[in-house]
Structures are given as C-alpha cells and as structure tokens.
Scaffold this active site. Structure first.
Site, PDB file in Angstrom:
ATOM      1  CG  PHE A  11     -73.725 -24.831 -22.743  1.00 38.17           C
ATOM      2  CD1 PHE A  11     -72.646 -25.528 -23.255  1.00 38.17           C
ATOM      3  CD2 PHE A  11     -74.528 -25.465 -21.809  1.00 38.17           C
ATOM      4  CE1 PHE A  11     -72.368 -26.831 -22.866  1.00 38.17           C
ATOM      5  CE2 PHE A  11     -74.270 -26.771 -21.398  1.00 38.17           C
ATOM      6  CZ  PHE A  11     -73.190 -27.453 -21.932  1.00 38.17           C
ATOM      7  CB  VAL A  14     -72.598 -24.836 -32.046  1.00 40.54           C
ATOM      8  CG1 VAL A  14     -71.126 -25.145 -32.320  1.00 40.54           C
ATOM      9  CG2 VAL A  14     -73.356 -24.742 -33.365  1.00 40.54           C
ATOM     10  CD  GLU A 148     -61.351 -26.087 -41.186  1.00 38.51           C
ATOM     11  OE1 GLU A 148     -61.976 -25.702 -42.204  1.00 38.51           O
ATOM     12  OE2 GLU A 148     -60.125 -26.239 -41.164  1.00 38.51           O
ATOM     13  CB  ALA A 153     -70.020 -27.127 -40.820  1.00 41.46           C
ATOM     14  CB  THR A 155     -66.401 -29.268 -45.255  1.00 46.15           C
ATOM     15  OG1 THR A 155     -67.580 -30.078 -45.111  1.00 46.15           O
ATOM     16  CG2 THR A 155     -65.706 -29.635 -46.555  1.00 46.15           C
ATOM     17  CE  LYS A 223     -71.287 -19.911 -43.352  1.00 45.79           C
ATOM     18  NZ  LYS A 223     -72.379 -20.847 -43.707  1.00 45.79           N
TER      19      LYS A 223
END
Length: 336
Positions: A11, A14, A148, A153, A155, A223
C-alpha cells in the site's frame, strides 16, 4: 453482475494509486464489464487489515496518507500480524494483488496459485527469477497469472507479446526500459554531471532514495529477462549480461552529441541472449526517448519492425497496467 474479491499486498504509491482507480471507476467497471470488485484485505509492512464484508477504500487511503501505516487504523478494523503466505492462505479472495518490492514474493505467488487464487503483480523479481515455475503452476490450475505492469508500466508490451503476436516469430527486441537512467542521461546531455543529474532525479521523485537498481541496470535487466521469457523461452536474470550507466562520462555524452547521436541504456533481447548496456543511438531512433517514456522495437518475421512506446513509469501509468490485469483476471474467473 459478478463479484470478484481482491486481497492487496503493498500500500505504497502504486498500491494507493491502484486503490484510487478501483474506487473512482467502480461504477464504470460494473456498467461496462458487469464486474463488482470488492477489496477484503490490504497489507503493508505494518500489518494486514482484513474485513470479509469489504474494506472502506476512502478510509484506507485517508489512514495511510495521515498516519503512514495501516496499523494505526483501529476504528472498526482489526490489524493482523500475518506473513504474506499466511494472509494468502487464510484470507478468502479470488485474486491476490502484489504491488510490493518483495524479492521473495514468488513463494507466496505460488502459494496463492496452489490455493486456487489468481495473481496480478507489478513485482519484477519473481518473474525475473522464477518465471517458468510460476507460469506452469498457473497453467496447471487454469488460473490467471498476470504481470503487465512489470515492464513499461501500463504500456501493453506484455499483452502484445503474450497474446497478440502468437503467429509471429520474434527475431529480436531492442528497448529502453528504465526512466531514471533516461532522465539522468538527458540531463547530462544538457551539461549536468552524473551526480547532479541523479540528485535532481531524486528530488523530483523520478529516482528512488536508493537508486542502485536503476543506475546499475538491474531494473532494466529484470524487465529484459521477462521479455525474453515471453518472446523466446524461460531464462533467469542470472543469464543476463547487464552494465548500467555509472561509468558513462560527460566526455562520452559530448562525443555522441557531436556525432548527432544520443546515449541511452538499451536492452537487446534475442533467443538465448539478454544484454543491457549504454549505447549510442541515432537521434531519430524510436529509442531516443526522453523523460519517463519507454520504447521498444520488436522485429518479427511477419510484421517486420513494430514500435511500441509510452509511459514506462508513474503512478497512474503503473496502476493502468495493474487495473487492466485485475479486470482480465476478473472476467476470466467469472466465465467459469
């Protein structure tokens, strides 16, 4: 109208952005998708707030904003001291949402799947180190495991590679995947030293207080590893070759400028190979992005060169990826 029950872990920025969107768009999701989303638990580092009837999200956001931790929330709520794995087992939820930075979260992702719960995550290390095991666990149980927001992020490059390009053979991906390094390199082009550019990025909230994961290339490496798993075959981050921007000099930046080029931290992903390193690229390249934008060039046998670009960082932008996955998971589960 179908109801889907969520358990949220994390929390921070994001997590709160995700809760805010769930709150603001609840009516739209009911009307457009026939989905009523109910949050029954939220966990931060101070504890877990759990109410089977559903948590008051505006109050949760207010408590976190005013007091900084959920353990201060005592009105009508009991705060439980549960580990993530215990919370996953004990709390009755359809989908577990992980927006933490817990590097060991793969263990409780696996627990969630074994308990029959879908998983949505923005957390990169579980996939960068345990992609194959987690995906197989989800497939074995026919459960959604969606991520995703781990790359670029909101996209939708993950969805593109995972769903829309199934008939294409991916030959190569080149991408700029880290906004912090892009910001620093851009500021260095404007005459700022690396140290001052990093300090400015931290003041603006673009870089973390501990920016090592960004500037050493580890974040981009995570990533890029996930992209390799999607486009080619499962590997782990340990197989990636990663070099960050800490050794990029002002002289290198100036020489690139003189040649009409720019320096960016570029990930190159091919079958069996992941490299991340600073590279000179032409100024008119799709990879010559600025600010918090990310970009990727995907080369396939059928489409040729496909370019996807968009926000690769930001709270709303990351929440976009998380929310999209929550809705996908919800609709998948409601069709059963």
């Amino acid at each position: 109208m179908g109801e889907v029950i969520l358990s949220i872990f994390g929390f921070g920025n994001v997590g709160r952005a995700t809760a805010q969107v769930l709150l603001e768009k609840a009516g739209i999701f009911r009307e457009k998708y026939g989905v009523n989303i109910k949050v029954v638990s939220i966990s931060d580092t101070s504890g877990t707030v759990w109410l089977p009837e559903g948590i008051d999200l505006p109050e949760a956001l207010l408590v976190k904003e005013n007091f900084g931790k959920l353990s201060k929330w005592t009105n009508d709520y009991e705060v439980y001291n549960l580990s993530p794995r215990e919370a996953v087992r004990e709390i009755d939820a359809d989908v577990v949402i992980d927006v933490t930075n817990d590097k060991n979260a793969w263990e409780w992702h696996r627990t969630a799947l074994r308990e029959g719960k879908g998983v949505v995550t923005s957390n990169k290390p579980p996939l960068a180190f345990h992609y194959e095991e987690l995906i197989k666990e989800a497939e074995k149980r026919d459960l959604p495991y969606l991520f995703e927001a781990t790359v670029m992020a909101g996209t939708p490059i993950v969805g593109l590679l995972r769903g829309n390009l199934r008939g294409d053979t991916i030959e190569r991906i080149e991408a700029v995947l880290n906004a912090t390094t892009t910001f620093i390199l851009t500021e260095m082009e404007r005459g700022m030293s690396f140290e001052r550019a990093l300090e400015r990025a931290q003041k603006l909230g673009i870089a973390e207080r501990d920016p090592s994961g960004d500037i050493t290339g580890v974040d981009a490496g995570y990533k890029a590893t996930i992209l390799h798993c999607l486009a080619f075959r499962p590997i782990t981050f340990n197989e990636a070759k990663v070099r960050g921007i800490t050794e990029v000099t002002e002289g290198e930046i100036e020489r690139a400028k003189a040649r009409g080029k720019t320096v960016r931290l570029v990930a190159r992903v091919e079958g069996g190979s992941v490299t991340v390193e600073p590279k000179e690229i032409p100024r008119d390249s799709p990879l010559a992005v600025e600010s918090h934008e990310n970009a990727a060039i995907i080369k396939t046998d059928l489409l040729g060169k496909l370019v996807i670009s968009g926000a690769g960082a930001g709270l709303k932008e990351t929440a976009s990826g998380v929310i999209g996955d929550i809705l996908k998971a919800s609709l998948t589960l409601l069709k059963r």
